[in-house]
Write an enzyme that holds these catalytic residues in place. Structure first.
Site, PDB file in Angstrom:
ATOM      1  NE  ARG A 237      76.130 -34.741   9.296  1.00  0.00           N
ATOM      2  CZ  ARG A 237      77.431 -35.251   9.958  1.00  0.00           C
ATOM      3  NH1 ARG A 237      77.917 -35.280   9.609  1.00  0.00           N
ATOM      4  NH2 ARG A 237      76.613 -36.353   9.474  1.00  0.00           N
ATOM      5  CD  GLU A 266      77.792 -30.470   3.818  1.00  0.00           C
ATOM      6  OE1 GLU A 266      77.639 -32.150   3.761  1.00  0.00           O
ATOM      7  OE2 GLU A 266      78.704 -30.199   4.622  1.00  0.00           O
ATOM      8  CG  HIS A 285      80.757 -33.765   4.210  1.00  0.00           C
ATOM      9  ND1 HIS A 285      79.821 -33.452   4.545  1.00  0.00           N
ATOM     10  CD2 HIS A 285      81.026 -34.453   4.991  1.00  0.00           C
ATOM     11  CE1 HIS A 285      79.267 -34.066   5.860  1.00  0.00           C
ATOM     12  NE2 HIS A 285      80.209 -35.047   5.899  1.00  0.00           N
TER      13      HIS A 285
END
Length: 325
Positions: A237, A266, A285
């Protein structure tokens, strides 16, 4: 009477049919302003929620007095207030296991791409700038035989260790909440403190969850312990890392390069300095982003939700204290 389920993630026709056979489903296509308004309108009658990438806090969930279960299509559960859910006996489930190998593949893709400067040099070719043989200024660094340091030796950490140890002959060192004798035996791995790992590893790979304990775990002090040849990989993360400190370490040459699939914010801001650093490989991601794995994750979430709505304990229950048989 069928239970009411709010779905804020599109499912394949097969999984949608499975869910609709046992529940009344309200589908929210997009989590934009209109979608969030639809969600708020649907919550008062919802018994179950299924989706991902939405922070469900008390402000939203207080609108759902009948809510019994949330099935998150993810491994990470940092978008949820687990204490709140447990107090209300709302069952939270996630989707571990099914994305382990795919996410580990992503981690190793970043290791290889950052070490061999794949993106940077592919752009040289794409831009028509390849006019002579590659020289020392464009050389990368070997991966095989280098020391792989893994922080967080869960399922994904083990899968990364397997690739490094058996595929690339890499000595494996690791740090986790406690030593893992089985991991040490299987991969000839060595447990060590975080400072020792930073000082010894050629590749530092993060595979740990985001918690109150791990948020901001890697900052300027930790980057200062790394060596100029260190390549930093994050598939956990973004908020585990102080991004400003990482950028400074990359700019100054404190570390060689980084391969990043996660970020503090993000999507990544268009003006992020990370986009202007040649020694950064950044992906959006994509850890579990394959057709096969995303379908398996969604299927796991549907299984979890249907079990919970039937009064059973979901296989992947996160807050065990919320379950009453």
């Amino acid at each position: 009477m069928k239970k009411q389920v709010v779905l804020y993630k599109k499912l394949s026709p097969y999984l949608m049919a499975r869910l609709q056979a046992q529940a009344e489903v309200t589908l929210i296509d997009k989590l934009d302003a209109d979608g969030l308004a639809q969600l708020r309108a649907a919550l008062p009658r919802a018994h179950g929620l299924l989706g991902a990438s939405l922070k469900l806090d008390a402000g939203l969930l207080d609108l759902a007095p009948h809510l019994h279960a949330i099935a998150s299509v993810s491994v990470g559960v940092d978008n949820y207030d687990i204490d709140y859910l447990t107090e209300r006996r709302i069952l939270l489930s996630n989707t571990p296991d099914v994305l382990t190998e795919t996410t580990a593949d992503t981690g190793f893709a970043l290791i290889l791409a950052a070490a061999r400067r794949v993106v940077e040099l592919a752009n040289v070719v794409r831009n028509g700038q390849w006019t002579s043989n590659v020289g020392p200024a464009q050389f990368g660094t070997d991966v095989h035989g280098k020391t792989l340091g893994i922080i967080g030796m869960g399922r994904i950490g083990e899968a990364v260790a397997q690739r490094g140890h058996f595929g690339f002959g890499m000595p494996v060192i690791y740090h986790s909440q406690s030593p893992k004798p089985a991991v040490e035996q299987r991969f000839d791995a060595q447990y060590c403190s975080l400072p020792d790992l930073f000082q010894q590893a050629d590749f530092v790979c993060l595979t740990l969850p985001l918690t109150a304990h791990t948020e901001g775990l890697i900052g300027a002090e930790q980057f200062a312990l790394m060596r100029p040849q260190t390549i930093f990989i994050n598939i956990s993360r973004g908020k585990v890392v102080d991004e400003a400190a990482m950028i400074e370490a990359l700019r100054s040459g404190q570390i060689r390069a980084a391969g990043l699939d996660v970020f503090e914010r993000e999507p990544l801001d268009a003006d992020s300095p990370l986009l202007r650093l040649d020694n950064v490989v950044a992906t959006p991601h994509i850890g579990s982003a394959t057709h096969e794995t995303r379908e398996a994750m969604a299927a796991c979430a549907v299984d979890n939700l249907l079990a919970a709505l039937a009064g059973q304990r979901p296989k992947n229950l996160v807050n065990i204290g919320a379950f009453r048989a």
